[in-house]
Design an enzyme around this catalytic site. Sequence first.
Site, PDB file in Angstrom:
ATOM      1  N   LYS A  11      32.919  -0.366  46.157  1.00  0.00           N
ATOM      2  CA  LYS A  11      34.145   0.432  46.239  1.00  0.00           C
ATOM      3  C   LYS A  11      33.810   1.928  46.275  1.00  0.00           C
ATOM      4  O   LYS A  11      34.325   2.661  47.120  1.00  0.00           O
ATOM      5  CB  LYS A  11      35.035   0.084  45.027  1.00  0.00           C
ATOM      6  CG  LYS A  11      36.357   0.812  44.983  1.00  0.00           C
ATOM      7  CD  LYS A  11      37.345   0.090  44.084  1.00  0.00           C
ATOM      8  CE  LYS A  11      37.108   0.346  42.609  1.00  0.00           C
ATOM      9  NZ  LYS A  11      37.380   1.725  42.178  1.00  0.00           N
ATOM     10  N   ASP A  44      32.421   0.394  34.193  1.00  0.00           N
ATOM     11  CA  ASP A  44      33.431  -0.502  34.771  1.00  0.00           C
ATOM     12  C   ASP A  44      33.195  -1.965  34.392  1.00  0.00           C
ATOM     13  O   ASP A  44      34.065  -2.812  34.609  1.00  0.00           O
ATOM     14  CB  ASP A  44      33.447  -0.377  36.298  1.00  0.00           C
ATOM     15  CG  ASP A  44      33.963   0.993  36.743  1.00  0.00           C
ATOM     16  OD1 ASP A  44      34.665   1.660  35.960  1.00  0.00           O
ATOM     17  OD2 ASP A  44      33.647   1.401  37.879  1.00  0.00           O
ATOM     18  N   LYS A  58      40.891   4.737  31.900  1.00  0.00           N
ATOM     19  CA  LYS A  58      40.689   3.986  33.153  1.00  0.00           C
ATOM     20  C   LYS A  58      42.050   3.464  33.648  1.00  0.00           C
ATOM     21  O   LYS A  58      43.088   3.911  33.174  1.00  0.00           O
ATOM     22  CB  LYS A  58      39.677   2.865  32.926  1.00  0.00           C
ATOM     23  CG  LYS A  58      38.272   3.385  32.641  1.00  0.00           C
ATOM     24  CD  LYS A  58      37.716   4.141  33.842  1.00  0.00           C
ATOM     25  CE  LYS A  58      36.357   4.737  33.564  1.00  0.00           C
ATOM     26  NZ  LYS A  58      35.903   5.617  34.652  1.00  0.00           N
TER      27      LYS A  58
HETATM   28  C1  S3P Z   1      33.703   6.091  40.256  1.00  0.00           C
HETATM   29  C2  S3P Z   1      33.289   6.652  39.079  1.00  0.00           C
HETATM   30  C3  S3P Z   1      33.648   6.109  37.754  1.00  0.00           C
HETATM   31  C4  S3P Z   1      34.110   4.663  37.852  1.00  0.00           C
HETATM   32  C5  S3P Z   1      35.096   4.462  38.965  1.00  0.00           C
HETATM   33  C6  S3P Z   1      34.486   4.851  40.299  1.00  0.00           C
HETATM   34  C7  S3P Z   1      33.317   6.744  41.519  1.00  0.00           C
HETATM   35  O1  S3P Z   1      34.704   6.876  37.215  1.00  0.00           O
HETATM   36  O2  S3P Z   1      34.673   4.260  36.624  1.00  0.00           O
HETATM   37  O3  S3P Z   1      35.497   3.101  39.034  1.00  0.00           O
HETATM   38  O4  S3P Z   1      33.451   6.124  42.586  1.00  0.00           O
HETATM   39  O5  S3P Z   1      32.864   7.898  41.483  1.00  0.00           O
HETATM   40  P1  S3P Z   1      34.409   8.259  36.409  1.00  0.00           P
HETATM   41  O6  S3P Z   1      33.774   9.187  37.329  1.00  0.00           O
HETATM   42  O7  S3P Z   1      35.759   8.715  35.963  1.00  0.00           O
HETATM   43  O8  S3P Z   1      33.536   7.872  35.265  1.00  0.00           O
END
Ligand code: S3P
Length: 431
Positions: free
Chosen positions: A23, A317, A344
């Site tokens: 993702k 995650d 989250k």
């Molecule tokens: C992500 C970073 C993470 C993760 C999210 C996706 C990203 O969040 O939890 O699902 O794609 O950069 P944070 O940057 O808020 O830790």
Amino acid sequence: MSDFKKLLKVERLTGEIDIPGDKSISHRAIMFGSIANGKTTISNFLMGADCLSTVSCFRKMGVTINIQEGQVSVEGKGLQGLEEPTDILDVGNSGTTTRLMMGILAGVPFHSCVIGDESIARRPMSRVTKPLKMMGASIDGRENGQYTPLSIRGGNLKGLRYESPVASAQVKSAILLAGLQTNGEETIVTEPHKSRDHTERMLRAFGVEVYEDEKSASLVGGQSLQATNIFVPGDISSAAFFLVAGAIVPDSEIVLKNVGINPTRTGILDVLEMMGASIEVIPHKEHSFEPIADIIIRTSTLKGTTIGGDLIPKLIDEIPVIALLATQAEGETIIKDASELKVKETNRIDTVVGELSKIGANISATDDGMVISGKTSLKGNATVSSHGDHRIGMMLAIASCITNEPVQLEDADAIDVSYPNFFEHLSSLSK
Ligand code: S3P
């Protein structure tokens, strides 16, 4: 209207699945392809609702994006080529779309308005709006730019040296994307612990010079992106559900193909090893600067462990499904230093503890994590809910594989956000 899904115990899980695209990497491929010069192609793109929100936002800024059977092409317009959207940019449920796109919007000389669903409306945005305002962007929003809806007028940015109070790839990436749009100035982001570095790696694939070390990343503004071909590895955060399933369902052996094993994301593999799981990682060659492997997991006898510190950003995650794993381990598992879970898609300390308790887990919340005691036999005959959070929904679906009675899962549709064929994969492995 919320939907229900009845989930049954499985005898064993065996077989092989191709994990859908990452993702984080899929979002970035659309965004960077849009601001690059030339045509970018993306294979194994994740067709989840979150990534489709990113596609829709960039289309509203005049970018042509074609999608055909998992193959995506993006007609890049260059950083100066994005158009002022005539409509609001709707990010749906996607925090990554919101925060990374803000970094791009901060540098473009037009007005835009960003809005999302009710979960997005609760998530803190000042962690990006504050540094972007320090760089010169004009941003307003509910509660002084803390929450969506947000309104941005970008342009005329200056470089920034920023010590982020949180280890967040979304914050780091937003600042680097804004930093790219300064006039030859340097931008440096330092974090308390290193967060995922997909932005740094992918910017290099697009020809940008980016520096990174233990806790910081930096670049010089004014560099342009050149279109490229991106292969998106399977998402280790999606693989995590089947890694846990393979470890806890009796008599199982699952092969997960083409999983991204970027070292800033492999905390789940470390935890499985710490808990004594039987796991094999067979690396392939890198694609688009990202390492990839096949992973084999087998039913294992597990022991409790302590998870905290530097490990947390590498598995943030995966904590919901790690909590489930811990219910099947002998002894106590402590998850600490994880207060980021509270911001989250849901407050994942509350939703994990609340939902796993309903099916008999011995779990309690702490201020920065949770404590789980095992091994517990999980019971069914309960209605649990995803609370609209994809990862809570998938964790509960995996839990139902070992409950002695069926489980009703409310709001199962949320799973489409990151793993649209999750239930097909689960049933293809179920014997
Ligand atoms: C992500 C970073 C993470 C993760 C999210 C996706 C990203 O969040 O939890 O699902 O794609 O950069 P944070 O940057 O808020 O830790």
